[in-house]
Motif scaffolding. Sequence first.
Motif, short mmCIF file in Angstrom:
data_model
loop_
_atom_site.label_atom_id
_atom_site.label_comp_id
_atom_site.label_asym_id
_atom_site.label_seq_id
_atom_site.Cartn_x
_atom_site.Cartn_y
_atom_site.Cartn_z
N GLY A 145 4.55 4.50 -1.85
CA GLY A 145 5.18 3.40 -2.20
C GLY A 145 5.56 3.13 -3.58
O GLY A 145 5.84 4.27 -4.29
N THR A 146 5.82 2.03 -4.04
CA THR A 146 5.93 1.59 -5.35
C THR A 146 4.78 1.11 -5.98
O THR A 146 4.52 -0.16 -5.62
CB THR A 146 7.32 0.79 -5.51
OG1 THR A 146 8.41 1.62 -4.85
CG2 THR A 146 7.69 0.64 -7.05
N ARG A 188 3.85 -6.83 -7.31
CA ARG A 188 4.98 -5.95 -7.55
C ARG A 188 4.76 -4.38 -7.15
O ARG A 188 5.47 -3.49 -7.46
CB ARG A 188 5.27 -5.97 -8.92
CG ARG A 188 5.71 -7.52 -9.62
CD ARG A 188 6.14 -7.19 -11.07
NE ARG A 188 7.18 -6.36 -11.54
CZ ARG A 188 7.09 -5.21 -12.20
NH1 ARG A 188 5.80 -4.86 -12.57
NH2 ARG A 188 7.95 -4.55 -12.27
N THR A 189 3.73 -4.44 -6.33
CA THR A 189 3.46 -3.08 -5.61
C THR A 189 3.49 -3.31 -4.24
O THR A 189 3.19 -3.99 -3.34
CB THR A 189 1.85 -2.83 -6.00
OG1 THR A 189 1.77 -2.64 -7.46
CG2 THR A 189 1.28 -1.68 -5.16
N ARG A 190 4.10 -2.20 -3.70
CA ARG A 190 4.54 -2.09 -2.22
C ARG A 190 4.05 -0.59 -1.55
O ARG A 190 4.21 0.34 -2.11
CB ARG A 190 5.90 -2.02 -2.00
CG ARG A 190 6.46 -3.19 -0.98
CD ARG A 190 8.00 -3.07 -0.98
NE ARG A 190 8.58 -1.78 -1.22
CZ ARG A 190 9.26 -1.76 -2.23
NH1 ARG A 190 9.37 -2.46 -3.26
NH2 ARG A 190 10.13 -0.63 -2.47
N ILE A 191 3.08 -0.91 -0.61
CA ILE A 191 2.74 0.37 0.05
C ILE A 191 3.37 0.54 1.43
O ILE A 191 3.36 -0.36 2.21
CB ILE A 191 1.15 0.35 0.26
CG1 ILE A 191 0.38 0.32 -1.13
CG2 ILE A 191 0.71 1.49 1.12
CD1 ILE A 191 0.53 1.19 -2.06
N ASN A 192 4.08 1.80 1.45
CA ASN A 192 4.79 1.89 2.58
C ASN A 192 4.01 2.69 3.78
O ASN A 192 4.45 2.81 4.81
CB ASN A 192 6.17 2.61 2.38
CG ASN A 192 7.07 1.90 1.32
OD1 ASN A 192 6.83 0.56 1.19
ND2 ASN A 192 7.65 2.70 0.66
#
Lengths: 382, 222
Positions: free
Chosen positions: A282-283, A368-372
Motif C-alpha cells: 500500500g502507501t 495517511r497510510t493505506r493498505i491495499n
Amino acid sequence: MFLEEIQFNHQPGFSGDAMAMTLNRDTPVETPEWQRGRPAQPVAYVGEAVNGGVLTIRVRFSDGPAGQRVRVRALDADPQTDLDASQGCAALVTNLIVGAARALAGNALGSVAPNEVTFNEFGISFLQTFTLSGHFIRRGVPFTKRETRWRWQYEEGGRWVDIGESRHTVYVLPFAPVAPWNTLTTPRVDALDLAWEWAGGSRTRDEIAQRITRNVNRLPRVSYDPMTMFGGNGSEPFQLTSWLTAMRSGRPFQMNCTDCANAVTSLSNLLGCTLSCGRMNGTINTHTFLPIGGAAAVDSDWIAFNERVFLAWDYHEICWLDDFTSDRVWDATLRLDGDPSEDGRLAIDPVNMPWASRYWPLLVEVPRTRINERLVARRAVI
Amino acid sequence: MRMDKAMNAIDPVVAGARAEGLLILGFNAWIVAPDGMNTPDVRETIVPVRTRALWADQRVTTTELESSEAALHSLALELDANQLSELPLGPTDLGNVSFVHPDRVAPAVFFVRANVLVTITSRNTDVLPLAYRIDAELRARPQDNVREGGIDLQVQPDAKQTTISIKPQWRFDEGYVKVIAKGVALAKAGKEVVAEGKGPIEVFVVEKGRETYLATAALGTL
C-alpha cells in the motif's frame, strides 16, 4: 570387538529417534551419524515429541566372537552421572544437583541399556536396536546443545570389558520444527547453531521469538537498505546460506524488512514457533523510527519514510503469530519511537507486540497510510 | 516499488532489448572486478543461474534469465522487493534499462543487459563505476586476442526458429559464452539456444587470461 556404526535417525518421524537434518544447504546428515574412523555427525531430538518416551538407536559391531551372542551396553562416560542414590544422603543430594545440571548441560541421552548382539560366522553383527535409558528428552526441556560421550562395553565371563568410546553432539529442541521446516526444507544444523547462539536455554516459543528478533536487530555491521538482499520476494526462497555467509564475512552488509522477517521466521520456526512473514502492500507513511543497525543515541540514525519529507514505503513485512488473524507481531527491522513528545526518543523493540493498538500506530501515520493487500508466507530456505 | 509501476518504465525498452541480438551464458558476478581489485571477499552461487560477489563494500548479484524479456520482467519483480515507493531511472547509457536508489538511501543500481539482471548495492560506495564496467563487459563484441575455432557450433533451422547447439571444446570454469546476432531474438532453451530471425551469428567463449574463441554461422529458417 569394534563399534562400527550408530544410527540415531532410523525410522520415520522423531518421537522415538532423532530428527532428519542436513548440515547446510547442500550436505545431508547421513545415517549412520557415527561411523568408526569418521567424524561424528550431529543429531537432534524434539523434547515435546519424545516426552520421556522410549528412544532407540541402531548399532553394528565387528570383530566379535563368530556365531555367538554377546551382551553389549554403553555407559555415560561422564563420571558424575554414574552416581547411585543407594550410596547415601550425600549421593542423593549430589544426584539432585547433577540432575538439575543435566537439564541444562552435559549428556542428554543417558546411557545405552544392555542388549544381546548376534555375530555371524565372520564376527560381524547385524544392526541391533538398543534402548536409551535415563535420557532427558521430554516436554519442557530448554533448547540446548550438548555433548554425549558413551563408553561401550561387552560382557565376558560376568564382567564388562571396554570396547571404546563414541562422542556425539546432540541438539535438544523443545518443540518440533514448523513450516517451512520439514515441509519445504529439511532442518539445518547451520541454522540450529545460530539459533543456539541466540536462543539457547529458551523454554517457550515467546522467549525464542523474542531473543531471535532482538539478535537479528542487533547484528553487528548490518544497516538498513530498502532493497531485499537475501531473496524471498513472492514465493522465492529465503537465501539463508547467503545471509549466514554475509554475517561471517566480517564485512558490512544490509537487510530490509523482508530479510529480517525471513530470518526471524526461519530461525524461530526451526525451534517450533508458528510465525509467518506478513507483507502489507500500500502507501505506508511512517513516523520516525530507528532502523536495524542504528544507534538510539544518534539523532541522525532515526529516520522516516514519509511522503511529507521523502518517499513513502510501498510495503512493509513483519512477523506475525500464525497469520494476519492474530494481533501479535515481531519486527527485527526497526525499533519504534515510544516517546510521545516531539523531541524525545525512546527506542522500543517490537517483540510480541499487539499490532492494532500499539505497533501500527507507533510506526505509521494511520490516517495517511493505506493498505491495499496483505500476503502471508513461510518461505522455503536455501 | 510496485511491479506495475516498474513495468511502465520497462515496457518501452523490451523491443529494443530483443532486437539487440545478444545472449550471455554462464556469466558470474565476480567476472568483472571494481577498479583496482582482483579477488572478491566472497563469491557465492545462490542457485546455478544466480551468483553473488562481495567486493569490499560493493555487493554484486547477477541473474541469468532465458531471454532479455525474461530479464526485464525479473527486474520488475526485483524492484517489487524494494520498499521504496519510487525508484528513479538510472543513466540512459547503462544497460537496456536501469534504476538507481535516490540520494537519501544507500547507493544501489539495478540494470538489465540482454538476458542478465545485475544488482549492485553498497553501504556508501558509488556503485555506478562498477555497473558501467560490468555492462561494458556484457555488451562488447570481443576484439582482441580472438581466434576462430575451439567451439562445436551446430545450427538446426526449422519453419519458425533456429536451434543452436554450442559446445566449447575445453572445460572452462571462469569464463562465459557470448552469442551475438544483430536483429535476431535469442533465448536459452535448456542447454541450447533458439533464435528467431535471419543473419550471421557469432559465438564467443570468453575467459579472462586466455584467448577468446569464436565460431560463426548463418541463421535462417526452412
